[in-house]
Design a protein around this motif. Sequence first.
Motif, PDB file in Angstrom:
ATOM      1  N   CYS A 159       0.826  -1.204   0.000  1.00 32.06           N
ATOM      2  CA  CYS A 159       0.000   0.000   0.000  1.00 32.06           C
ATOM      3  C   CYS A 159       0.864   1.260   0.000  1.00 32.06           C
ATOM      4  CB  CYS A 159      -0.929   0.000   1.215  1.00 32.06           C
ATOM      5  SG  CYS A 159      -2.253  -1.216   1.139  1.00 32.06           S
ATOM      6  N   GLY A 160       1.928   1.271   0.810  1.00 31.48           N
ATOM      7  CA  GLY A 160       2.777   2.452   0.882  1.00 31.48           C
ATOM      8  C   GLY A 160       3.562   2.696  -0.396  1.00 31.48           C
ATOM      9  N   VAL A 161       4.152   1.636  -0.955  1.00 31.06           N
ATOM     10  CA  VAL A 161       5.000   1.798  -2.137  1.00 31.06           C
ATOM     11  C   VAL A 161       4.166   2.107  -3.379  1.00 31.06           C
ATOM     12  CG1 VAL A 161       6.654   0.638  -3.658  1.00 31.06           C
ATOM     13  CG2 VAL A 161       6.797   0.317  -1.186  1.00 31.06           C
ATOM     14  N   VAL A 162       3.131   1.298  -3.634  1.00 28.69           N
ATOM     15  CA  VAL A 162       2.313   1.494  -4.833  1.00 28.69           C
ATOM     16  C   VAL A 162       1.486   2.769  -4.723  1.00 28.69           C
ATOM     17  CG1 VAL A 162       0.533   0.467  -6.297  1.00 28.69           C
ATOM     18  CG2 VAL A 162       2.272  -0.984  -5.248  1.00 28.69           C
ATOM     19  N   GLY A 163       0.967   3.068  -3.532  1.00 26.59           N
ATOM     20  CA  GLY A 163       0.218   4.310  -3.354  1.00 26.59           C
ATOM     21  C   GLY A 163       1.074   5.536  -3.600  1.00 26.59           C
ATOM     22  N   GLY A 164       2.327   5.517  -3.124  1.00 25.38           N
ATOM     23  CA  GLY A 164       3.223   6.634  -3.387  1.00 25.38           C
ATOM     24  C   GLY A 164       3.541   6.779  -4.855  1.00 25.38           C
ATOM     25  N   TYR A 165       3.679   5.660  -5.572  1.00 26.60           N
ATOM     26  CA  TYR A 165       3.963   5.732  -7.012  1.00 26.60           C
ATOM     27  C   TYR A 165       2.769   6.300  -7.779  1.00 26.60           C
ATOM     28  CZ  TYR A 165       5.471   4.330 -11.678  1.00 26.60           C
ATOM     29  OH  TYR A 165       5.841   4.345 -13.000  1.00 26.60           O
ATOM     30  N   ALA A 166       1.552   6.000  -7.324  1.00 26.35           N
ATOM     31  CA  ALA A 166       0.367   6.584  -7.964  1.00 26.35           C
ATOM     32  C   ALA A 166       0.369   8.108  -7.841  1.00 26.35           C
ATOM     33  CB  ALA A 166      -0.906   6.000  -7.341  1.00 26.35           C
ATOM     34  N   VAL A 167       0.845   8.625  -6.720  1.00 32.39           N
ATOM     35  CA  VAL A 167       0.957  10.072  -6.552  1.00 32.39           C
ATOM     36  C   VAL A 167       1.990  10.638  -7.535  1.00 32.39           C
ATOM     37  CG1 VAL A 167       1.568  11.919  -4.940  1.00 32.39           C
ATOM     38  CG2 VAL A 167       0.242   9.956  -4.142  1.00 32.39           C
ATOM     39  N   VAL A 168       3.092   9.924  -7.740  1.00 32.54           N
ATOM     40  CA  VAL A 168       4.109  10.357  -8.702  1.00 32.54           C
ATOM     41  C   VAL A 168       3.511  10.425 -10.105  1.00 32.54           C
ATOM     42  CG1 VAL A 168       6.290   9.719  -9.812  1.00 32.54           C
ATOM     43  CG2 VAL A 168       6.038   9.498  -7.328  1.00 32.54           C
ATOM     44  N   LEU A 169       2.703   9.431 -10.478  1.00 36.62           N
ATOM     45  CA  LEU A 169       2.073   9.438 -11.798  1.00 36.62           C
ATOM     46  C   LEU A 169       1.101  10.601 -11.938  1.00 36.62           C
ATOM     47  CD1 LEU A 169       1.364   5.643 -12.420  1.00 36.62           C
ATOM     48  CD2 LEU A 169       3.221   7.036 -13.325  1.00 36.62           C
ATOM     49  N   ALA A 170       0.427  10.948 -10.849  1.00 34.00           N
ATOM     50  CA  ALA A 170      -0.489  12.091 -10.901  1.00 34.00           C
ATOM     51  C   ALA A 170       0.279  13.387 -11.169  1.00 34.00           C
ATOM     52  CB  ALA A 170      -1.277  12.189  -9.598  1.00 34.00           C
ATOM     53  N   VAL A 171       1.415  13.538 -10.536  1.00 36.23           N
ATOM     54  CA  VAL A 171       2.241  14.733 -10.773  1.00 36.23           C
ATOM     55  C   VAL A 171       2.752  14.738 -12.215  1.00 36.23           C
ATOM     56  CG1 VAL A 171       4.353  15.932 -10.089  1.00 36.23           C
ATOM     57  CG2 VAL A 171       2.890  14.886  -8.348  1.00 36.23           C
ATOM     58  N   ASN A 172       3.049  13.554 -12.753  1.00 37.02           N
ATOM     59  CA  ASN A 172       3.551  13.452 -14.127  1.00 37.02           C
ATOM     60  C   ASN A 172       2.537  13.962 -15.145  1.00 37.02           C
ATOM     61  OD1 ASN A 172       5.563  12.199 -16.143  1.00 37.02           O
ATOM     62  ND2 ASN A 172       3.635  11.235 -16.721  1.00 37.02           N
TER      63      ASN A 172
ATOM     64  N   TYR B 257       0.989  16.653 -14.949  1.00 40.31           N
ATOM     65  CA  TYR B 257       1.076  18.115 -14.992  1.00 40.31           C
ATOM     66  C   TYR B 257       2.486  18.604 -15.327  1.00 40.31           C
ATOM     67  CZ  TYR B 257      -3.502  17.946 -12.793  1.00 40.31           C
ATOM     68  OH  TYR B 257      -4.830  17.700 -12.537  1.00 40.31           O
ATOM     69  N   THR B 258       3.496  17.856 -14.929  1.00 40.73           N
ATOM     70  CA  THR B 258       4.874  18.229 -15.243  1.00 40.73           C
ATOM     71  C   THR B 258       5.652  16.970 -15.560  1.00 40.73           C
ATOM     72  OG1 THR B 258       6.884  19.306 -14.427  1.00 40.73           O
ATOM     73  CG2 THR B 258       5.541  18.143 -12.806  1.00 40.73           C
ATOM     74  N   TYR B 259       6.497  17.027 -16.594  1.00 47.01           N
ATOM     75  CA  TYR B 259       7.175  15.824 -17.079  1.00 47.01           C
ATOM     76  C   TYR B 259       8.125  15.266 -16.021  1.00 47.01           C
ATOM     77  CZ  TYR B 259       9.885  12.743 -20.080  1.00 47.01           C
ATOM     78  OH  TYR B 259      10.497  11.646 -20.620  1.00 47.01           O
ATOM     79  N   THR B 260       8.050  13.949 -15.830  1.00 47.78           N
ATOM     80  CA  THR B 260       9.015  13.249 -14.995  1.00 47.78           C
ATOM     81  C   THR B 260       9.288  11.886 -15.609  1.00 47.78           C
ATOM     82  OG1 THR B 260       9.396  12.204 -12.841  1.00 47.78           O
ATOM     83  CG2 THR B 260       7.116  12.531 -13.500  1.00 47.78           C
ATOM     84  N   SER B 261      10.528  11.467 -15.588  1.00 49.82           N
ATOM     85  CA  SER B 261      10.919  10.209 -16.218  1.00 49.82           C
ATOM     86  C   SER B 261      10.464   8.985 -15.438  1.00 49.82           C
ATOM     87  CB  SER B 261      12.444  10.159 -16.369  1.00 49.82           C
ATOM     88  OG  SER B 261      12.905  11.199 -17.204  1.00 49.82           O
ATOM     89  N   LEU B 262       9.998   9.150 -14.206  1.00 55.90           N
ATOM     90  CA  LEU B 262       9.634   8.004 -13.375  1.00 55.90           C
ATOM     91  C   LEU B 262       8.426   7.259 -13.914  1.00 55.90           C
ATOM     92  CD1 LEU B 262      10.175   9.467  -9.789  1.00 55.90           C
ATOM     93  CD2 LEU B 262      11.780   8.254 -11.258  1.00 55.90           C
TER      94      LEU B 262
END
Length: 519
Positions: free
Chosen positions: A387-400, A402-407
């Motif tokens: 839950c912690g790892v995958v949930g945090g990655y979903a937040v990274v995708l949400a930011v992506n 709006y602004t480009y990120t290679s993750l």
Amino acid sequence: MFSLGTFQNVSVPVNGTVHAVVSRIPADVSFLTLQFHTHHRNVTLSYTPIPLYGSSVTAADAGLLSTLTLSQTTVSWFLKTPDGSSAAGVGVILPYTSADPVPGACNQEFPLEIDPNIYLQYNLFETTITFAPANIGYGRGESPPACDVDTDSSTRWRLVYELYQYFLPEGDLSEQSLISSLERAANVQNMQDNGRKVVSLSSHDRTQFSFSSLPGQGVIFSVIVRDPVLNTSASYIPVHTYACSFNSTLDGCSDLGRVSSKVFFTVMGLAGLFVCFVGHRFFKLSLNSLLTGCLSAVRLALTALMGVVGGVAMVMSWWRFGSVMACVLVVGLILGFLISSIAFFTPLGDIPIFHNDVVFWVVFACIMVFVPLFFIRWPREGNIITCGVVGGYAVVLAVNAYTYTSLSYITLDVLKRLLNHNFSRAFISVPLQDIDFIMITVWVVLGVSGIVMQLYREKSRPFFPPSPYVMWKQERERRKTNVLDPSHHKPSLSARILGRIRQLTQRTEPAGETTPLLF
């Protein structure tokens, strides 16, 4: 008028031709390369005022190579646009001596006799570059050495090629950024200092390479050919791409930030934040969100639908049978998938052995399966960590969104390899710039804080919430056997519904007695 080694801005007028001239060439210079770059408009470079097949090249990154005669001190080229429109760009002329290798001098594939250009093609999955082999250097007025007569150390087969990448600032599609970046990548020394060396190859290797396409990310590719005997080198004409088109709506650069994508990934980011901090407590919702989020991370509506269906199926299985082991196994596979994707997102993924599909998928599957097997002894902890790892990655995708990120390419590269069998040959290196390190920090902070918070909150609770169906069956059995329970004398739901229907449909008969009874 050009000066050797100096960049110069050039504008091509409408229906006009620019005559590019360089003079006062030193006597030790054996050949010159002229390179001209525009942001996205094609230009035609030629040796003659009227472009002819075999004496001209048309591209956004175009170049020509001219060998010099004994007494030659001036060279000229001609520059125009193929459709007669105006164009602006930057050009530079680089000198080389007789000891330097000659890029593209053993060309047998492209129209130019000596072709120092790098030819680039891209699609949704991969970007492919191709170049012609070089030859060893020779002096003014001398005949060029034969290309394919011998293969000993005195021929062009001793040459070594080095492939370089230079990443532009993430999300920056401006012309100013491109021009300044090209000035840092145009010659051998600058590319060595600023670029990233991808691979070295001998003259016996293929001169074609594939890279993962990064839509919206500017990349400059360059090839440096070296002569290990004379310790000299020369550069091919650098070429750039954004893996999207400025002139087409089909794969247009302007469509990268669509509103629908932003809405979708914003919702997924909020769901990821929920799963990260309270996912274990709300087991049904988190299980559905994990499956949906893991598959929708690849940005396809079909896989998002598959995630929803799979999540509902797993929740119904837990609801009906009460066993959490199947759910824990699926959750562990999701974490294993992400961990395996992260492992191959690193330089490990560019090791030549993993360009073999069989080796790649076997190792990928082993890492993916090992994770749920490791946590089978601690299912609650495994679910909370997921839950912690995958949930945090979903937040990274949400930011992506709006602004480009290679993750975002952590999971996207795996999907590309699954859907395209040619993607196995591609190098998957991506830039890690300031925004990426910020998002990695955010991901780590969210994951660690979410895991710690959930472990603290759940330490005195049951490992997993009980199955609603099993609880209902136990409650029903308790009511049947416990006569002291008021609910024991309560009619069943079906009996209550039938009784209510009879009240509404049947007429009530009068009793005949309207006076009160006397005691």
